[in-house]
Design a protein around this motif. Structure first.
Motif, mmCIF file in Angstrom:
data_model
loop_
_atom_site.group_PDB
_atom_site.id
_atom_site.type_symbol
_atom_site.label_atom_id
_atom_site.label_comp_id
_atom_site.label_asym_id
_atom_site.label_seq_id
_atom_site.Cartn_x
_atom_site.Cartn_y
_atom_site.Cartn_z
ATOM 1 N N MET A 192 -6.193 0.501 1.156
ATOM 2 C CA MET A 192 -5.477 -0.720 0.767
ATOM 3 C C MET A 192 -6.202 -1.392 -0.405
ATOM 4 O O MET A 192 -7.393 -1.666 -0.322
ATOM 5 C CB MET A 192 -5.403 -1.689 1.963
ATOM 6 N N ILE A 193 -5.469 -1.619 -1.493
ATOM 7 C CA ILE A 193 -6.063 -2.276 -2.663
ATOM 8 C C ILE A 193 -6.046 -3.781 -2.448
ATOM 9 O O ILE A 193 -4.998 -4.364 -2.188
ATOM 10 C CB ILE A 193 -5.295 -1.925 -3.946
ATOM 11 N N THR A 194 -7.205 -4.416 -2.522
ATOM 12 C CA THR A 194 -7.264 -5.871 -2.414
ATOM 13 C C THR A 194 -7.042 -6.466 -3.804
ATOM 14 O O THR A 194 -7.476 -5.907 -4.813
ATOM 15 C CB THR A 194 -8.628 -6.320 -1.869
ATOM 16 N N GLY A 228 5.105 0.060 -7.589
ATOM 17 C CA GLY A 228 4.219 -1.088 -7.750
ATOM 18 C C GLY A 228 4.467 -1.824 -9.054
ATOM 19 O O GLY A 228 5.327 -1.448 -9.857
ATOM 20 N N LYS A 251 2.033 -3.014 -11.560
ATOM 21 C CA LYS A 251 1.148 -2.974 -12.727
ATOM 22 C C LYS A 251 1.722 -2.178 -13.892
ATOM 23 O O LYS A 251 1.826 -2.700 -15.021
ATOM 24 C CB LYS A 251 -0.212 -2.392 -12.314
ATOM 25 N N LYS A 293 -5.832 -6.180 -10.534
ATOM 26 C CA LYS A 293 -5.280 -5.420 -9.409
ATOM 27 C C LYS A 293 -4.053 -6.139 -8.863
ATOM 28 O O LYS A 293 -4.081 -7.344 -8.623
ATOM 29 C CB LYS A 293 -6.337 -5.266 -8.309
ATOM 30 N N PRO A 329 -0.464 -6.040 -6.083
ATOM 31 C CA PRO A 329 -0.059 -5.509 -4.762
ATOM 32 C C PRO A 329 0.406 -4.062 -4.876
ATOM 33 O O PRO A 329 0.994 -3.660 -5.880
ATOM 34 C CB PRO A 329 1.101 -6.432 -4.359
ATOM 35 N N GLU A 330 0.126 -3.303 -3.827
ATOM 36 C CA GLU A 330 0.521 -1.900 -3.826
ATOM 37 C C GLU A 330 2.032 -1.750 -3.684
ATOM 38 O O GLU A 330 2.725 -2.662 -3.226
ATOM 39 C CB GLU A 330 -0.166 -1.172 -2.661
ATOM 40 N N SER A 331 2.530 -0.574 -4.045
ATOM 41 C CA SER A 331 3.952 -0.283 -3.865
ATOM 42 C C SER A 331 4.271 -0.215 -2.379
ATOM 43 O O SER A 331 3.432 0.145 -1.562
ATOM 44 C CB SER A 331 4.311 1.042 -4.542
ATOM 45 N N LYS A 332 5.504 -0.566 -2.020
ATOM 46 C CA LYS A 332 5.894 -0.602 -0.610
ATOM 47 C C LYS A 332 6.256 0.778 -0.075
ATOM 48 O O LYS A 332 6.154 1.038 1.108
ATOM 49 C CB LYS A 332 7.092 -1.549 -0.441
ATOM 50 N N LYS A 356 5.345 4.500 -0.922
ATOM 51 C CA LYS A 356 4.598 5.503 -1.666
ATOM 52 C C LYS A 356 5.167 6.910 -1.492
ATOM 53 O O LYS A 356 4.922 7.790 -2.305
ATOM 54 C CB LYS A 356 3.130 5.481 -1.232
#
Length: 383
Positions: free
Chosen positions: A1-3, A71, A73, A183, A185-188, A190
């Motif tokens: 998990m990316i913070t 995501g 970015k 950074k 939020p990650e993609s929901k 993947k």
């Protein structure tokens, strides 16, 4: 998990929204100079401008599934680069068809930025906090939108619009550095995007209801932007004064959204929506009797205050209700909203041709009344 750091991500969203303001306003700001440079007639000028909202509409529809799958970015960087390249293209190329392409690219990048930045904020914040932060985000749009004509008017005596666009492009592209080191939020999803679930959203009654609130909201904003100057000129106000009065509209929205960022965490959102409708109706009433520059400016400033609350409240609520597919849900709602902008402006053109521009305030009040009814119906979903 990316913070991720919420503050850094929110700043990135605000920067992106500022650039959407630049993208959305730039054609109206440089079109007079382009018309003079290329000797364009009204039909040619109109055909150029048309490609901007088409690009915005496409970008607003496409961004949702992309951010939910991949995501934020990469798409934020891509859309920012698209706006920068579009501005650069306007400053270097002379071919009419190539200019149309670059105007479409500006709209495409802007539409993605608008939807994505709203979706980012709706995802990292919830409830009234989300609406409050979205209101501040909307203020950043006003900064970008007001900045373009101000910069052009300040520097145009010494520099051509092409040079100013190149400077603007440099500033826009420099922001990519900040985005690259932030950074998100990650993609929901993947492992693949659930197309079937996304298609079900199209038939979701609550989302459709909120989308049609935004249909009239975007339509009203477009009507004021596109027809207010014509109405004021018809009321014997000079062309330059009418254009200057129009800036009061953006100023009203910007100031009100700053205030709303405080109120939305302390006052029931339904009351704010009702108050906005009353203020908007009051602004239209003042506009109906505006016979001078100051009358028009005051009317449009009041209108701006009345318009300020709907988008942050409704987008924030959509983000909360459809957290698992927030990008797709917000994108679908924005697509409905932008369709309202196009259709209501087209309908106003038909009405103005049939009954003259003097009927403009009546047309506005009808739109406000329908929107008020939709807000009343959506009461239980807003709380």
């Amino acid at each position: 998990m990316i913070t991720f750091d919420k503050t850094r991500v929110y700043i990135a969203a605000c920067i992106g929204m500022m650039f959407f303001g630049v993208a959305f306003i730039v054609m109206g700001s440089v079109l007079p100079a382009m018309t003079l440079k290329y000797g364009l007639n009204e039909i040619q000028s109109s055909s150029l401008v048309t490609f901007l909202p088409i690009g915005v509409l496409v970008g607003s529809l496409l961004f949702g599934p992309v951010v939910d799958r991949f995501g934020y970015k990469s798409l934020l960087i891509t859309s920012t680069v698209l706006v920068g390249l579009g501005l650069l293209g306007l400053s270097y190329f002379d071919d009419f068809n190539v200019l149309r392409l670059f105007i479409f690219i500006i709209g495409l990048g802007g539409g993605i930025l608008n939807g994505e930045t709203n979706a980012i904020v709706a995802e990292i914040y919830s409830g009234d906090k989300s609406a409050s932060k979205l209101s501040l985000l909307g203020m950043c749009y006003g900064i970008g939108a007001l900045g373009v004509p101000l910069i052009l008017s300040f520097f145009s005596a010494k520099y051509s619009y092409e040079v100013i666009l190149r400077w603007t492009t440099l500033v826009i592209l420099l922001s990519v550095v900040y985005f690259s080191f932030t950074k998100f939020p990650e993609s929901k999803y993947k492992q693949g995007f659930p197309i079937r679930s996304a298609l079900k959203l199209i038939k979701e009654p609550v989302l459709l209801l909120m989308g049609f609130i935004l249909f009239f909201q975007s339509g009203l904003e477009g009507l004021f932007n596109n027809w207010s100057t014509t109405y004021l000129i018809n009321a014997n106000i000079g062309h330059d004064e009418a254009l200057l009065a129009l800036t009061a509209l953006v100023a009203g929205i910007t100031v009100a959204r700053l205030l709303l960022s405080y109120l939305l965490t302390r006052v029931n959102t339904q009351y704010i929506l009702y108050a906005g409708l009353l203020i908007l109706a009051a602004g239209i009433a003042v506009l109906n009797y505006a016979g001078s520059f100051w009358g028009g400016a005051v009317a449009l400033f009041i209108v701006g205050i009345g318009l300020a609350g709907v988008f942050p409240i409704v987008i924030g609520r959509i983000g909360t209700l459809y957290k698992e597919m927030s990008g797709t849900a917000i994108g679908f709602a924005l697509f409905i909203a932008l369709s309202g902008n196009s259709l209501l402006n087209l309908l106003m053109g038909v009405v103005a041709k049939e009954y003259q521009i003097a009927v403009f305030p009546v047309f506005l009040i009808v739109c406000v009344a329908i929107q008020g009814l939709l807000i009343l119906i959506s009461k239980k979903h807003m709380n």
